[in-house]
Motif scaffolding. Structure first.
Motif, PDB file in Angstrom:
ATOM      1  N   SER A  26       0.823  -1.212   0.000  1.00 54.92           N
ATOM      2  CA  SER A  26       0.000   0.000   0.000  1.00 54.92           C
ATOM      3  C   SER A  26       0.856   1.261   0.000  1.00 54.92           C
ATOM      4  N   PHE A  27       2.024   1.200   0.635  1.00 52.54           N
ATOM      5  CA  PHE A  27       2.923   2.361   0.609  1.00 52.54           C
ATOM      6  C   PHE A  27       3.411   2.633  -0.809  1.00 52.54           C
ATOM      7  N   PHE A  31      -1.475   6.539  -0.805  1.00 50.70           N
ATOM      8  CA  PHE A  31      -2.758   6.613  -0.122  1.00 50.70           C
ATOM      9  C   PHE A  31      -3.674   7.688  -0.686  1.00 50.70           C
ATOM     10  N   TRP A  32      -3.117   8.738  -1.230  1.00 48.35           N
ATOM     11  CA  TRP A  32      -3.924   9.870  -1.674  1.00 48.35           C
ATOM     12  C   TRP A  32      -3.324  10.430  -2.946  1.00 48.35           C
ATOM     13  N   GLU A  33      -4.129  10.585  -3.982  1.00 47.30           N
ATOM     14  CA  GLU A  33      -3.642  11.100  -5.265  1.00 47.30           C
ATOM     15  C   GLU A  33      -4.645  12.081  -5.848  1.00 47.30           C
ATOM     16  N   HIS A  34      -4.190  13.252  -6.207  1.00 47.44           N
ATOM     17  CA  HIS A  34      -5.010  14.255  -6.888  1.00 47.44           C
ATOM     18  C   HIS A  34      -6.308  14.557  -6.130  1.00 47.44           C
ATOM     19  N   GLY A  35      -6.227  14.641  -4.825  1.00 46.34           N
ATOM     20  CA  GLY A  35      -7.386  15.004  -4.022  1.00 46.34           C
ATOM     21  C   GLY A  35      -8.379  13.886  -3.750  1.00 46.34           C
ATOM     22  N   ILE A  36      -8.062  12.652  -4.182  1.00 43.02           N
ATOM     23  CA  ILE A  36      -8.942  11.512  -3.921  1.00 43.02           C
ATOM     24  C   ILE A  36      -8.114  10.376  -3.323  1.00 43.02           C
ATOM     25  N   LEU A  41      -5.036   2.878  -0.541  1.00 46.93           N
ATOM     26  CA  LEU A  41      -5.853   3.048   0.663  1.00 46.93           C
ATOM     27  C   LEU A  41      -6.534   1.742   1.076  1.00 46.93           C
ATOM     28  N   LEU A  42      -7.159   1.042   0.148  1.00 44.45           N
ATOM     29  CA  LEU A  42      -7.845  -0.201   0.480  1.00 44.45           C
ATOM     30  C   LEU A  42      -6.875  -1.262   0.996  1.00 44.45           C
ATOM     31  N   PRO A  43      -5.718  -1.469   0.343  1.00 45.75           N
ATOM     32  CA  PRO A  43      -4.768  -2.425   0.922  1.00 45.75           C
ATOM     33  C   PRO A  43      -4.275  -2.005   2.307  1.00 45.75           C
ATOM     34  N   ALA A  44      -4.156  -0.713   2.567  1.00 48.19           N
ATOM     35  CA  ALA A  44      -3.728  -0.255   3.895  1.00 48.19           C
ATOM     36  C   ALA A  44      -4.796  -0.580   4.937  1.00 48.19           C
TER      37      ALA A  44
END
Length: 145
Positions: A26-27, A31-36, A41-44
């Motif tokens: 997940s790293f 976790f966050w790209e272009h404001g979404i 995120l789901l694997p984290a």
């Protein structure tokens, strides 16, 4: 040493290893790209949940008396999760999630078929609603054909 590795302890350690792998992956995805929310995120979230379950199983295995009877449930749960994770890239989110939740609730929680079906449909629908609508982070519900 090997005699002290009960199926429950092996399953717990397997879940913890799987959680670490999910966390590391997940790293790399972000976790966050272009404001979404990003694809990591789901694997984290899955990593955190698996780490919690694995830790609880490990504590439970340490509380078992030596020579406690063999139980297939922890091994079956780990195998079910492995099949689920392996099927996600090929089958999308919807079908593997429905099947995982149905089998888990029916056989591990010992609920009837109607309850298992309702839980699997409601939780899967909630996941799709959460990611596709509220987080505006569409997930692949169906396989790419």
């Amino acid at each position: 040493m090997l005699a002290s590795l009960s199926p429950l302890r092996l399953s717990a350690l397997g879940m913890i290893v799987l959680a670490v792998a999910f966390g590391l992956g997940s790293f790399k995805l972000g976790f966050w790209e272009h404001g979404i929310p990003g694809s990591g995120l789901l694997p984290a979230i899955a990593s955190g949940a698996l780490m919690l379950v694995g830790g609880l199983l490990l504590v439970q295995s340490l509380r078992q008396p030596p020579g406690a009877g063999f139980r297939i449930e922890p091994v079956a749960a780990l195998l079910l999760l492995a099949v689920y994770v392996a099927s996600l890239p090929y089958a999308g989110f919807l079908l593997p999630n429905l099947l995982l939740l149905f089998v888990w609730v029916r056989f591990f929680q010992h609920r009837n078929m109607l309850e298992a079906a309702l839980v699997s449909i409601l939780v899967t629908g909630g996941g799709l609603l959460l990611f596709n609508v509220f987080l505006d982070a569409p997930i692949q519900a169906w396989p790419n054909v």
